[in-house]
Design an enzyme around this catalytic site. Structure first.
Site, PDB file in Angstrom:
ATOM      1  N   SER A 184       4.607   2.807   7.771  1.00  0.00           N
ATOM      2  CA  SER A 184       4.358   1.605   6.984  1.00  0.00           C
ATOM      3  C   SER A 184       5.538   1.240   6.106  1.00  0.00           C
ATOM      4  O   SER A 184       6.118   2.088   5.423  1.00  0.00           O
ATOM      5  CB  SER A 184       3.130   1.796   6.096  1.00  0.00           C
ATOM      6  N   ASP A 224       0.320  -7.719   1.384  1.00  0.00           N
ATOM      7  CA  ASP A 224       0.696  -6.321   1.618  1.00  0.00           C
ATOM      8  C   ASP A 224       2.215  -6.164   1.686  1.00  0.00           C
ATOM      9  O   ASP A 224       2.744  -5.467   2.552  1.00  0.00           O
ATOM     10  CB  ASP A 224       0.055  -5.763   2.885  1.00  0.00           C
ATOM     11  N   HIS A 248       0.809  -1.216   0.000  1.00  0.00           N
ATOM     12  CA  HIS A 248       0.000   0.000   0.000  1.00  0.00           C
ATOM     13  C   HIS A 248       0.847   1.272   0.000  1.00  0.00           C
ATOM     14  O   HIS A 248       0.347   2.344  -0.313  1.00  0.00           O
ATOM     15  CB  HIS A 248      -0.993   0.009   1.172  1.00  0.00           C
TER      16      HIS A 248
END
Length: 475
Positions: free
Chosen positions: A318, A236, A203
């Site tokens: 992230s 992910d 992402h």
């Protein structure tokens, strides 16, 4: 469980008891009493009008989550650690209530005791100084003691947080991804090998996959253009590669996430809210935490059996490494649970101490497949399960996704005798409470692995061995 992928002031202590000023008058002395060191008289009393006092001020504190068929319908989403979109408030349990301030009596007594001790030590030091000075005056030589020019070299051992950060920071990058329309965001990644491959979250780079712009900046300020080598929406995980990569890259050492224990120290590196090269610390709060999240497009879901940490993780963290106390990568910071209060006026949610990382053993396998083939490879049982939140297990549905059979003909589940309506309650020794939990656990394995599945049918439990199959790609 679905997640977002990303007081009261203590009263001052009372002062020390004042020196009495209404003492009875003493007879007039014949001669002025000699004064001792530090302005005391011979009996250790300060001159009239002087007294000891102290106070202690203390600043106030404030307390301010997966599917064998593909693509599955998106679960309730939660923000990524980099601020990727995700709906739904967090709100687990009741809010924290700040405890009432404690009485200051105990602290005041301590302060007073310290002050008395200081006075006694002061008197002793003064007396000793007087004796030494007197001896020196009577000698023919003199001694001069000079202060050190500095406090000495500060040594930071490799096992300290500072030591780990100093070694790991040069191998982390801040990633900026921008789509062809100019939209994008910021995340983090870390050096995977000397060829210039960087591991991060899917992402983080999703905006730049189809012709967008991607850059990676090291803590030195050196910026490199990069390209997406491969990305796995379900896991992910993504791998990018630096263009014109330098020859002195130092990959971070990968640890063993299977050996991580609850309570182990953790160090997270990232760019929360764009603040590059930020280091935070905490512990492993839990293991095998089922987490389902979205990449923000609403079309694909990510599932993980995550490491949970209370190290502060915010939007921008992230893709960054979660390290152990020795500096080994044990996970990839990926998601947060949030109350949805927003932060910095942006409406983005911030850390409440519930962060989730993809275990590095899984991420390493995915990254290697992406570098080798450009596509992810998923383990599967070949059955569709319900994605509804439940505590009863993962039920095989009566109808598969897109009109497909709920149990794939000739697939692993069919070979094991599983049927629609069966409720899977365990995979090996892991308790399965829902479909997303089952998928997250399956994806911690590799195709060809043999697992033991416990399921319920007609009120009775059954156990069967299943050899996991494989599926290539996200579509």
């Amino acid at each position: 469980m679905s997640t977002e992928n990303e007081g009261t002031a203590v009263p001052p202590a009372p002062s020390a008891p004042p020196v009495p000023v209404d003492a009875p008058a003493a007879p007039a002395p014949q001669a002025q009493a000699p004064q001792g060191p530090y302005g005391q008289d011979a009996q250790g009393q300060p001159p009239q009008g002087q007294g000891a006092s102290g106070d202690a001020g203390h600043p106030g504190t404030s307390s301010s989550a997966p599917d064998p068929s593909w693509p599955p319908p998106p679960p309730p989403t939660a923000p990524y650690g980099d601020g990727g979109s995700g709906a739904g408030p967090g709100g687990w349990g009741s809010s924290y209530q700040q405890p009432a301030p404690k009485s200051g009596r105990g602290r005041g007594g301590l302060v007073a005791a310290v002050l008395v001790a200081a006075l006694v030590a002061g008197g002793l030091g003064g007396g000793l100084g007087y004796v030494l000075a007197k001896d020196n005056d009577e000698s023919t030589g003199s001694t001069t003691v000079s202060a050190s020019a500095n406090g000495g070299d500060v040594k930071r051992d490799p096992g300290t947080t500072a030591g780990v950060a100093a070694k790991a920071l040069p191998s982390t990058v801040t990633i900026e991804a921008e789509s062809t329309s100019g939209e994008g965001g910021t995340g983090t990644g870390f050096v995977f090998d000397k060829q210039g491959h960087i591991v991060t979250n899917n992402h983080v780079v999703a905006d730049a996959v189809d012709g967008g712009k991607l850059t990676a900046t090291f803590p030195t300020g050196k910026k490199y253009d990069a390209e997406v080598v491969g990305h796995a929406q379900g896991y992910d995980v993504a791998v990018i590669k630096l263009k014109d990569a330098p020859s002195d890259l130092k990959p971070l050492t990968l640890g063993d996430s299977d050996k991580v224990a609850v309570g182990d120290s953790t160090i997270a590196i990232g760019a929360p809210f764009g603040l590059s090269d930020t280091v935070t610390t905490g512990i492993i709060s839990a293991k095998n935490r089922p987490v389902a999240s979205s990449d923000g497009s609403g079309s694909q879901a990510s599932y993980m059996s995550a490491l949970q940490t209370d190290a502060s993780i915010n939007p921008g963290n992230s893709g960054g490494p979660l390290l152990d106390a020795q500096g080994n990568v044990i996970g990839i910071n990926s998601a947060i649970q949030s109350t949805g209060n927003g932060g910095f006026g942006t409406g983005q949610s911030g850390s409440i101490g519930l962060g989730f990382a993809i275990p590095i053993n899984q991420a390493k396998y995915v990254a290697q497949e992406l570098i080798k083939n450009g596509k992810p490879v998923y383990a599967k049982i070949g059955a569709s399960v319900s994605l509804d939140d439940s505590s009863e297990g993962a039920q095989i549905t009566d109808q598969g996704a897109g009109g497909a059979a709920p149990v794939e003909p000739g697939g692993p589940a069919a070979k094991a005798g599983l049927k629609p309506g069966d409720v899977i309650i365990k995979l090996d020794d892991r308790v399965i409470d829902s479909g997303p939990t089952l998928i997250g656990e399956i994806w911690t394995h590799q195709p060809g692995d043999k697992v033991t599945i416990t399921y319920e049918r007609g009120g009775k439990q059954h156990t069967v061995d299943v050899t996991l199959g494989s599926r290539v790609g996200d579509n």
